[in-house]
Scaffold this active site. Structure first.
Site, PDB file in Angstrom:
ATOM      1  NE  ARG A 195     -26.715  47.340  -0.178  1.00  0.00           N
ATOM      2  CZ  ARG A 195     -27.182  47.111  -1.395  1.00  0.00           C
ATOM      3  NH1 ARG A 195     -26.965  47.987  -2.360  1.00  0.00           N
ATOM      4  NH2 ARG A 195     -27.872  46.018  -1.665  1.00  0.00           N
ATOM      5  CE  LYS A 254     -36.396  42.276   3.991  1.00  0.00           C
ATOM      6  NZ  LYS A 254     -35.863  42.230   2.614  1.00  0.00           N
TER       7      LYS A 254
HETATM    8  N1  BES Z   1     -31.737  40.851   4.092  1.00  0.00           N
HETATM    9  C1  BES Z   1     -32.056  41.205   2.767  1.00  0.00           C
HETATM   10  C2  BES Z   1     -31.552  40.194   1.731  1.00  0.00           C
HETATM   11  C3  BES Z   1     -32.108  38.808   1.800  1.00  0.00           C
HETATM   12  C4  BES Z   1     -33.166  38.446   0.987  1.00  0.00           C
HETATM   13  C5  BES Z   1     -31.551  37.866   2.627  1.00  0.00           C
HETATM   14  C6  BES Z   1     -33.657  37.152   1.040  1.00  0.00           C
HETATM   15  C7  BES Z   1     -32.045  36.574   2.668  1.00  0.00           C
HETATM   16  C8  BES Z   1     -33.091  36.221   1.868  1.00  0.00           C
HETATM   17  C9  BES Z   1     -31.453  42.568   2.427  1.00  0.00           C
HETATM   18  O1  BES Z   1     -31.306  43.452   3.482  1.00  0.00           O
HETATM   19  C10 BES Z   1     -32.358  43.219   1.428  1.00  0.00           C
HETATM   20  O2  BES Z   1     -33.482  43.455   1.749  1.00  0.00           O
HETATM   21  N2  BES Z   1     -31.821  43.469   0.246  1.00  0.00           N
HETATM   22  C11 BES Z   1     -32.563  44.059  -0.802  1.00  0.00           C
HETATM   23  C12 BES Z   1     -31.661  45.074  -1.473  1.00  0.00           C
HETATM   24  C13 BES Z   1     -32.374  45.961  -2.439  1.00  0.00           C
HETATM   25  C14 BES Z   1     -33.323  46.888  -1.715  1.00  0.00           C
HETATM   26  C15 BES Z   1     -31.345  46.757  -3.209  1.00  0.00           C
HETATM   27  C16 BES Z   1     -32.956  42.965  -1.779  1.00  0.00           C
HETATM   28  O3  BES Z   1     -32.166  42.049  -2.003  1.00  0.00           O
HETATM   29  O4  BES Z   1     -34.056  43.020  -2.304  1.00  0.00           O
HETATM   30 ZN    ZN Z   2     -33.045  44.627   3.887  1.00  0.00          ZN
END
Ligand code: BES
Ligand code: ZN
Ligand code: ZN
Length: 486
Positions: free
Chosen positions: A342, A268
């Site tokens: 997931r 990230k």
């Molecule tokens: N933990 C994050 C989602 C999240 C984002 C929670 C902002 C709280 C606030 C999750 O693991 C994630 O990174 N999801 C990705 C999925 C994508 C790579 C398909 C996302 O939402 O960008």
């Molecule tokens: Zn994530």
């Protein structure tokens, strides 16, 4: 925090803050005894300040010795509903904490308000008071901290011993979840999160924890892979609450317990990582709920389950193109290591299916897309079962939490088709929350199921209503309502 219920309203009550509910219909209406003590200047102030009585709005006036209270606080209560009372009480106790008050007196005329007799109104007020008084100051210096309220005097509310007990349990459960989310990821990591479960063990609550070896040997390929890149190994936690009577049903609540989500090799950006200690918010909600069961004693068996892992990018981290074998034998091809939640949940859902529960839900800070779609006031709800969806909407409404159903649209399943495994772990940018939910559905076999994406409401970047910024304990109260009414 101690709650008392004096017999009747008194403007001369001994308290630091005297909060008085004011409705939208009559936004200058105050108890005459109080307005008289101020020679009518209180109601005049409300009028001149254009006070609207909007739920949770406040206007504070120093009493300057006219009454024993230091502060008089007019709090808007809209149209007097129970949920509006939660906002009013939350605002009052939030104000009290900011002022360092030890005692709050909260006055509202309950008579005739829906929920008065059955305790729903009292429950809302008590829950709001506890949530509004919450602060996260463990890492602050002693001189920077303000004490919590010691005593809350509720005036005008119908007495209901059981509702009070349940509401206090709800409030404490929510506060526990908030503490767990707020604590830094240096303090909350997979093993210490498992310790939080162990702390809850009691005669009626059994706790089992699997370490990384057991996770691997039992083929929980998702939890194992996500945890691999960290020096702190993953854990799988299964708690069981057994009621004293014959259980009406067997239910599972599952949480995402990513104690820090750096994104893994699909790292990230810093801005997106800043608050990713919140990514165990689902597990925190499960722990909060489980912590209240001995006190609330619902007549259902409850399986509280979470996978805990730190999604890091050490030398042994899982990689793009890896194909994982999951607990139910399906294989998953990794296209983005940041879609890790997931993977953890999939193993937990298959495990719960194997237990043969009647219904199961999962709670997870799963997708940024849910934050974009619904913001911080709404949990995204996914289920195939319309009746189940209606139940959840009802329970959320009673608990004063926002929930909104999104479609579990099977047409989008194609997006998850993999080249070498059964499924890909991401479905592309479009409908990101829906494809995440569809992915999870592949691991549920048997029970009625709902997925609650709490990515928006679990953590606040700025204060909202009576909640300070940080962890919120999202859905703790709603899930408890579900268990109570099942
Ligand atoms: N933990 C994050 C989602 C999240 C984002 C929670 C902002 C709280 C606030 C999750 O693991 C994630 O990174 N999801 C990705 C999925 C994508 C790579 C398909 C996302 O939402 O960008
Ligand atoms: Zn994530
Ligand atoms: Zn995550």
């Amino acid at each position: 925090m101690k709650f008392t219920q004096p017999a009747a309203f008194s403007a001369t009550i001994k308290t630091d803050v005297l909060a008085v509910c004011v409705s939208a219909d009559d936004p200058t209406g105050l108890p005459p005894e109080l307005d008289q003590a101020f020679d009518g200047t209180l109601s005049k102030t409300l009028a001149e300040e254009h006070f609207t009585g909007r739920p949770g709005s406040v206007l504070a006036v120093r009493s300057l010795g006219r009454i024993p209270a230091t502060w008089v606080l007019a709090v808007g209560v809209g149209n007097w509903s129970a949920s509006e009372h939660r906002l009013a009480a939350g605002a009052a106790s939030n104000f009290a904490r900011d002022k360092g008050a030890k005692t709050l007196a909260f006055a509202t005329p309950a008579s005739g308000i829906p929920g008065e007799r059955d305790g729903a109104l009292l429950r809302s007020v008590v829950e709001g008071t506890i949530a509004g008084n919450y602060r996260w100051d463990r890492y602050k210096g002693i001189d920077e901290r303000k004490p919590p309220l010691a005593t809350v005097k509720l005036m005008g509310l119908h007495r209901h011993r059981q509702a009070l007990k349940v509401a206090v349990a709800h409030g404490q459960a929510q506060s526990l979840a908030r503490d767990l989310v707020n604590a830094s990821a240096e303090d909350i990591y997979p093993e210490s999160l498992a310790d939080e479960a162990r702390k809850l063990a009691s005669r009626q609550l059994k706790v089992r924890v699997w370490d990384e070896k057991k996770i691997l040997s039992r083929q929980m390929g998702g939890i194992h892979a996500v945890g691999k890149g960290s020096s702190r190994p993953p854990r799988f936690v299964h708690m069981t609450y057994t009621p004293s009577g014959t259980p009406q049903a067997r239910l599972a609540i599952i949480g995402k317990g990513v104690t820090f989500d750096a994104g893994g090799l699909s790292i990230k950006p810093s801005s997106g990582m800043q608050t990713m200690r919140c990514d165990m918010g689902g597990a925190a909600t499960v722990l909060g709920v489980m912590s209240a069961l001995d006190e609330i004693a619902p007549n259902v068996q409850v399986e509280g389950i979470f996978g805990a892992a730190e999604n890091m990018l050490g030398g042994s981290a899982y990689k793009l193109g890896d194909v994982l074998t999951m607990y139910n034998g399906k294989t998953v091809e990794i296209h983005n290591t940041d879609a890790e939640g997931r993977l953890l949940l999939a193993d937990c859902l298959s495990y719960a299916s194997e237990l043969g529960v009647d219904a199961c839900i999962d709670l997870a800070t799963l997708t940024g897309a849910a934050v974009v779609a619904l913001g911080s006031h709404y949990t995204a709800l996914f289920t195939k079962d319309d009746e189940f969806a209606d139940t959840w909407k009802k329970r959320a409404e009673e608990a004063g939490e926002g929930i909104w159903r999104l479609p579990l649209e099977e047409l989008y399943k194609d997006k998850l088709k993999a080249d070498w495994g059964t499924l890909k772990n991401v479905g592309g940018r479009e409908a990101g929350s829906i494809t995440a939910a569809l992915f999870l559905s592949e691991f549920v076999d048997g029970p009625t199921w709902a997925h609650l994406d709490i990515a928006g409401p679990a953590f606040l970047d700025s204060p909202e209503q009576y909640l300070v910024k940080g962890g919120t304990g999202a859905m703790v109260r709603t899930v408890l309502r579900w268990l109570e009414e099942y």
